[in-house]
Design an enzyme around this catalytic site. Structure first.
Site, PDB file in Angstrom:
ATOM      1  N   GLY A  98       0.124  -0.616 -10.414  1.00  0.00           N
ATOM      2  CA  GLY A  98       1.310   0.231 -10.514  1.00  0.00           C
ATOM      3  C   GLY A  98       1.573   0.932  -9.195  1.00  0.00           C
ATOM      4  O   GLY A  98       0.666   1.078  -8.367  1.00  0.00           O
TER       5      GLY A  98
ATOM      6  N   GLN B 208       4.913   7.445  -3.706  1.00  0.00           N
ATOM      7  CA  GLN B 208       3.833   6.816  -2.927  1.00  0.00           C
ATOM      8  C   GLN B 208       4.349   6.020  -1.742  1.00  0.00           C
ATOM      9  O   GLN B 208       3.572   5.618  -0.886  1.00  0.00           O
ATOM     10  CB  GLN B 208       2.992   5.896  -3.823  1.00  0.00           C
ATOM     11  CG  GLN B 208       2.195   6.644  -4.879  1.00  0.00           C
ATOM     12  CD  GLN B 208       1.377   5.666  -5.691  1.00  0.00           C
ATOM     13  OE1 GLN B 208       1.857   5.085  -6.641  1.00  0.00           O
ATOM     14  NE2 GLN B 208       0.133   5.467  -5.300  1.00  0.00           N
TER      15      GLN B 208
ATOM     16  N   CYS C 266      -6.136   4.525  -7.363  1.00  0.00           N
ATOM     17  CA  CYS C 266      -4.740   4.756  -6.999  1.00  0.00           C
ATOM     18  C   CYS C 266      -4.543   4.246  -5.575  1.00  0.00           C
ATOM     19  O   CYS C 266      -5.411   4.456  -4.719  1.00  0.00           O
ATOM     20  CB  CYS C 266      -4.459   6.255  -7.060  1.00  0.00           C
ATOM     21  SG  CYS C 266      -2.802   6.725  -6.556  1.00  0.00           S
ATOM     22  N   LEU C 267      -3.424   3.602  -5.319  1.00  0.00           N
ATOM     23  CA  LEU C 267      -3.191   3.052  -3.979  1.00  0.00           C
ATOM     24  C   LEU C 267      -3.118   4.153  -2.907  1.00  0.00           C
ATOM     25  O   LEU C 267      -3.289   3.873  -1.726  1.00  0.00           O
ATOM     26  CB  LEU C 267      -1.922   2.193  -3.955  1.00  0.00           C
ATOM     27  CG  LEU C 267      -2.020   0.856  -4.721  1.00  0.00           C
ATOM     28  CD1 LEU C 267      -0.659   0.162  -4.745  1.00  0.00           C
ATOM     29  CD2 LEU C 267      -3.062  -0.060  -4.100  1.00  0.00           C
TER      30      LEU C 267
ATOM     31  N   HIS D 258      -0.451   7.215 -15.638  1.00  0.00           N
ATOM     32  CA  HIS D 258      -0.797   7.440 -14.227  1.00  0.00           C
ATOM     33  C   HIS D 258       0.475   7.490 -13.370  1.00  0.00           C
ATOM     34  O   HIS D 258       0.662   8.406 -12.565  1.00  0.00           O
ATOM     35  CB  HIS D 258      -1.739   6.315 -13.765  1.00  0.00           C
ATOM     36  CG  HIS D 258      -2.143   6.391 -12.330  1.00  0.00           C
ATOM     37  ND1 HIS D 258      -3.463   6.528 -11.940  1.00  0.00           N
ATOM     38  CD2 HIS D 258      -1.419   6.339 -11.179  1.00  0.00           C
ATOM     39  CE1 HIS D 258      -3.510   6.571 -10.616  1.00  0.00           C
ATOM     40  NE2 HIS D 258      -2.286   6.445 -10.131  1.00  0.00           N
ATOM     41  N   GLU D 259       1.353   6.508 -13.582  1.00  0.00           N
ATOM     42  CA  GLU D 259       2.575   6.441 -12.758  1.00  0.00           C
ATOM     43  C   GLU D 259       3.566   7.537 -13.136  1.00  0.00           C
ATOM     44  O   GLU D 259       4.218   8.110 -12.260  1.00  0.00           O
ATOM     45  CB  GLU D 259       3.221   5.053 -12.875  1.00  0.00           C
ATOM     46  CG  GLU D 259       2.326   3.888 -12.459  1.00  0.00           C
ATOM     47  CD  GLU D 259       1.677   4.050 -11.090  1.00  0.00           C
ATOM     48  OE1 GLU D 259       2.240   4.715 -10.215  1.00  0.00           O
ATOM     49  OE2 GLU D 259       0.557   3.512 -10.916  1.00  0.00           O
TER      50      GLU D 259
ATOM     51  N   HIS E 154       2.821  10.647 -11.276  1.00  0.00           N
ATOM     52  CA  HIS E 154       3.263  10.664  -9.875  1.00  0.00           C
ATOM     53  C   HIS E 154       4.682  11.240  -9.743  1.00  0.00           C
ATOM     54  O   HIS E 154       5.017  11.831  -8.723  1.00  0.00           O
ATOM     55  CB  HIS E 154       3.274   9.250  -9.297  1.00  0.00           C
ATOM     56  CG  HIS E 154       1.956   8.804  -8.736  1.00  0.00           C
ATOM     57  ND1 HIS E 154       1.317   9.459  -7.710  1.00  0.00           N
ATOM     58  CD2 HIS E 154       1.169   7.730  -9.043  1.00  0.00           C
ATOM     59  CE1 HIS E 154       0.188   8.815  -7.412  1.00  0.00           C
ATOM     60  NE2 HIS E 154       0.067   7.768  -8.207  1.00  0.00           N
TER      61      HIS E 154
HETATM   62 ZN    ZN Z   1      -1.431   6.377  -8.257  1.00  0.00          ZN
END
Ligand code: ZN
Length: 184
Positions: free
Chosen positions: A46, A51, A92-93, A136-137, A140
């Site tokens: 995701g 991000q 997480c990226l 999670h997304e 953000h």
């Molecule tokens: Zn993340």
């Protein structure tokens, strides 16, 4: 299509509130395509707009384990129902190579618009990857990060510091009482 630069933990945009998308303009369409590309390039499941430095309520997810791409685009998403709890490992990226145990709702129903502006509803249950990835997304989009849900703060801080990232800011920690007791 391009691969965008991913914002790393510590940069303020990851803590900022995002804006609703009122029109799916050519710019937004390009952003979505680039986000999908960037997610695949980073081997993520995701990616949310903040991000990549864009503070819009948009995220993309692909939980398909196969080689066939199956991205789901969420625009202006809202959780309409949530229940249960589950603990699981997340990364997480924006936190390269940091994985830690977090607590999430196990069952959710989410309403959003797709990349054409069409409303859809998606249900994810039993703490499956889709349920956890969506939460999670979604977070953000409100400046909330997975480490805010960490079940073990000192362990998470060790992992962050090892990668040269700042420790957890305790003022962002999610109170455990906000979630039901984990079932596993
Ligand atoms: Zn993340």
């Amino acid at each position: 299509m391009s691969i965008l630069k991913i914002v790393k933990y510590g940069e303020p945009i990851l803590r900022a509130e995002t804006k609703e998308v009122y029109k799916i303009s050519a710019k937004i369409q390009k952003l979505i395509k680039d986000m999908i590309n960037t997610m695949y390039a980073g081997n993520g499941v995701g990616l949310a707009a903040p991000q990549v430095g864009e503070n819009y309520k948009i995220f993309v997810i692909d939980i398909s384990q196969s080689n066939e791409a199956n991205p789901i685009v969420f625009i202006n998403p809202k959780i309409v129902k949530k229940s249960g709890a589950v603990n699981s490992y997340e990364g997480c990226l924006s936190f390269p190579d940091v994985y830690t145990d977090v607590r999430r709702y196990s069952d959710i129903i989410v309403k959003a618009k797709d990349k054409n502006g069409k409303d859809f509803v998606i249900e994810a249950k039993n703490g499956e990857l889709l349920a956890r990835a969506i939460q999670h997304e979604m977070d953000h989009l409100s400046g909330i990060l997975f480490i805010d849900h960490a079940t073990d703060i000192s362990d998470t801080n060790n992992k962050l510091n090892k990668k040269g990232l700042p420790s957890i800011d305790k003022s962002y920690l999610i109170q455990e009482g906000n979630l039901e007791k984990a079932v596993n």
